[in-house]
Design a protein around this motif. Structure first.
Motif, short mmCIF file in Angstrom:
data_model
loop_
_atom_site.label_atom_id
_atom_site.label_comp_id
_atom_site.label_asym_id
_atom_site.label_seq_id
_atom_site.Cartn_x
_atom_site.Cartn_y
_atom_site.Cartn_z
N ALA A 220 6.71 2.75 13.41
CA ALA A 220 5.66 3.77 13.27
C ALA A 220 5.89 4.93 14.24
N ALA A 221 6.22 4.61 15.49
CA ALA A 221 6.42 5.66 16.49
C ALA A 221 7.60 6.56 16.14
N LEU A 222 8.70 5.99 15.67
CA LEU A 222 9.89 6.79 15.37
C LEU A 222 9.71 7.59 14.08
N VAL A 223 9.02 7.01 13.09
CA VAL A 223 8.77 7.77 11.86
C VAL A 223 7.84 8.95 12.14
N GLN A 224 6.84 8.73 13.00
CA GLN A 224 5.94 9.82 13.38
C GLN A 224 6.68 10.93 14.12
N ALA A 225 7.78 10.58 14.78
CA ALA A 225 8.57 11.57 15.49
C ALA A 225 9.42 12.41 14.55
N GLY A 226 9.43 12.09 13.25
CA GLY A 226 10.16 12.89 12.27
C GLY A 226 11.60 12.50 12.07
N MET A 227 12.02 11.33 12.57
CA MET A 227 13.40 10.90 12.39
C MET A 227 13.63 10.40 10.98
N PRO A 228 14.84 10.56 10.44
CA PRO A 228 15.16 9.97 9.13
C PRO A 228 15.05 8.45 9.20
N LEU A 229 14.71 7.85 8.07
CA LEU A 229 14.44 6.42 8.07
C LEU A 229 15.65 5.60 8.48
N THR A 230 16.85 6.01 8.04
CA THR A 230 18.05 5.25 8.42
C THR A 230 18.26 5.30 9.94
N ASP A 231 18.02 6.47 10.54
CA ASP A 231 18.15 6.58 11.99
C ASP A 231 17.07 5.75 12.70
N VAL A 232 15.88 5.73 12.12
CA VAL A 232 14.80 4.93 12.70
C VAL A 232 15.18 3.46 12.73
N THR B 12 1.91 -2.62 1.22
CA THR B 12 1.40 -1.54 2.04
C THR B 12 2.49 -0.51 2.33
N ILE B 13 3.69 -0.99 2.64
CA ILE B 13 4.81 -0.07 2.87
C ILE B 13 5.12 0.72 1.61
N ALA B 14 5.09 0.06 0.45
CA ALA B 14 5.36 0.77 -0.81
C ALA B 14 4.33 1.86 -1.04
N ALA B 15 3.06 1.56 -0.76
CA ALA B 15 2.02 2.56 -0.93
C ALA B 15 2.21 3.72 0.04
N GLY B 16 2.63 3.42 1.26
CA GLY B 16 2.88 4.47 2.24
C GLY B 16 4.02 5.38 1.84
N GLU B 17 5.08 4.79 1.27
CA GLU B 17 6.21 5.61 0.82
C GLU B 17 5.81 6.49 -0.36
N GLN B 18 5.02 5.94 -1.28
CA GLN B 18 4.61 6.71 -2.45
C GLN B 18 3.65 7.84 -2.09
N SER B 19 2.77 7.58 -1.11
CA SER B 19 1.78 8.59 -0.75
C SER B 19 2.29 9.59 0.28
N GLY B 20 3.42 9.30 0.91
CA GLY B 20 3.97 10.19 1.94
C GLY B 20 3.36 9.98 3.30
N TYR B 21 2.60 8.89 3.50
CA TYR B 21 1.96 8.60 4.79
C TYR B 21 2.52 7.32 5.39
N LEU B 22 3.84 7.19 5.38
CA LEU B 22 4.46 5.97 5.87
C LEU B 22 4.17 5.75 7.35
N ASP B 23 4.15 6.82 8.14
CA ASP B 23 3.91 6.68 9.58
C ASP B 23 2.51 6.12 9.84
N ARG B 24 1.51 6.64 9.13
CA ARG B 24 0.15 6.17 9.32
C ARG B 24 -0.02 4.73 8.85
N VAL B 25 0.63 4.40 7.74
CA VAL B 25 0.55 3.05 7.21
C VAL B 25 1.19 2.05 8.17
N LEU B 26 2.32 2.41 8.75
CA LEU B 26 2.98 1.53 9.71
C LEU B 26 2.11 1.31 10.94
N ALA B 27 1.45 2.36 11.40
CA ALA B 27 0.55 2.22 12.55
C ALA B 27 -0.62 1.29 12.23
#
Length: 403
Positions: free
Chosen positions: A74-86, A134-149
């Motif tokens: 959650a912290a790294l995705v919120q920082a704007g890093m690409p998912l592979t780098d995260v 939950t992760i699938a919903a976050g990816e579809q809605s574009g709020y993956l960082d918030r969902v992970l938190a």
């Protein structure tokens, strides 16, 4: 690139295990030699799925490791890093070889073009359906960082609550075990030797003493059989619970017991509403969220009832009416849900309802444990008092005869 598991020896002769990404096993061996490691074995991670999926003997991530991993993601995705780098950063940060291996395999899947939710499905023993949905919903809605938190908060709260219950139960369980051991020791070793002194006098023993002697003789002669029968009954009961129809009937029956009903209803309601809250806040449709949340309910009868409620909601009924018809949810929870539906803020109200139900459940468990301790002490005191009286009564009778 695929992920490979390796076993190597460093310059000091110590064995090292881990996971790396590479085009082939040869590429992995080359990477190991560049790190001054001598490769012993290199295997494709996907060739050993059972060690990742099997939830026995520590082959899955503990809840604390899962919460930490989710928080880092959650912290790294919120920082704007690409998912592979995260995922790569989390793999490097992980101190657990098992966690590092799983995250490395996830990163390889994501680099191949799969979504994170799809990659998580390769490890059902670690990431349950709630986590993946939950992760699938976050990816579809574009709020993956918030969902992970939110997921990290949910996992940590569940872990804290479980720890509180376990710590609260340590003393009562020890008290029961020690009480049983003390009473059994008295009946088997102490009482027979003491009673022999009085039986040799030829005087009739008091009724309480005779009853204690009979119980002691029975314990010595048939105690092993009682223990064996108890073990067989418990094992048979566990086997019977594997039958869905019998298990459902049992789950429905014990819901009629007042105290057990309140506790079971509270536990299952807390699980259901917590899961429903997480999913709806992650933009999962309500009907789908109810279906997934129903699977975390431990009571088969309640699970069946929430399934009926889901069908009613899909046909147009309100969540308040559907859940209220089950009779399995506390009234205050239903009123809070009705308020959320009326105001159009069901997501927020579900979160408040989940928090309220979790707090009520903690209070209930703490109260039951607090009541159990003095009750067990009184019971133990009464048993010991009966044993002492059974021994003292013949002594008093002898004193009266002498007088």
């Amino acid at each position: 690139m695929p992920a490979f598991d390796y076993i190597a020896i460093d310059a000091q002769g110590k064995r090292r295990k881990g996971a790396l990404e590479g085009d082939s096993a040869r590429h992995i061996r080359q990477q190991l030699r560049e790190r001054a490691l001598t490769p012993l074995a290199v295997e494709l991670a996907d060739e050993k799925p059972l060690t990742l999926h099997r939830p026995l003997f520590g082959q899955h991530l503990g809840i604390r490791q899962l919460a930490l991993m989710t928080r880092q993601l959650a912290a790294l995705v919120q920082a704007g890093m690409p998912l592979t780098d995260v995922l790569g950063a989390v793999a490097e940060q992980s101190e657990s070889a098992r966690a590092r291996r799983i995250v490395t395999a996830l990163r390889a899947r994501v680099r191949e073009g799969y979504s994170l939710a799809h990659a998580l499905a390769d490890f059902p023993g670690t990431f349950d359906r709630l986590f993946r949905a939950t992760i699938a919903a976050g990816e579809q809605s574009g709020y993956l960082d918030r969902v992970l938190a939110q997921l990290a908060d949910y996992i940590e709260q569940s872990h804290e609550f479980r720890q509180k219950v376990q710590l609260a139960l340590i003393y009562p369980v020890l008290l029961v075990v020690l009480s049983f051991a003390i009473v059994t020791g008295l009946m088997v070793y102490v009482v027979p030797d003491v009673i022999k002194v009085f039986t040799g006098t030829g005087q009739p023993l008091p009724a309480l003493t005779r009853g204690l002697v009979a119980l002691s003789d029975f314990t010595v002669a048939w105690g092993w059989l009682v223990a064996l029968v108890a073990i067989v009954l418990v094992a048979g009961f566990r086997v019977a619970l594997r039958n869905p129809a019998w298990r459902r009937a049992w789950h429905r029956r014990y819901l009629r017991w007042p105290l057990v009903r309140k506790l079971s209803r509270g536990v299952n309601a807390a699980r259901y509403i917590n899961t429903l809250s997480i999913l709806t806040q992650s933009s999962v449709p309500l009907v789908d969220a109810m279906h997934i949340a129903g699977e975390v309910v431990g009571n088969d009868y309640i699970r069946e009832q929430v399934g009926v409620a889901r069908r009613q909601v899909s046909e147009g009924a309100t969540l308040y009416d559907a859940l209220g018809a089950t009779g399995c949810f506390p009234p205050i929870m239903l009123h809070m849900i009705a308020s959320g539906e009326a105001s159009g803020e069901l997501d927020a109200m579900l979160a408040r309802t989940a928090h309220q139900q979790q707090r009520d459940l903690q209070v209930l468990v703490a109260t039951l444990v607090a009541l159990f301790e003095p009750l067990m002490l009184l019971t133990m005191g009464a048993v010991v008092m009966l044993i002492v009286l059974a021994i003292l009564l013949p002594i008093l009778s002898l004193n009266q005869l002498v007088a």
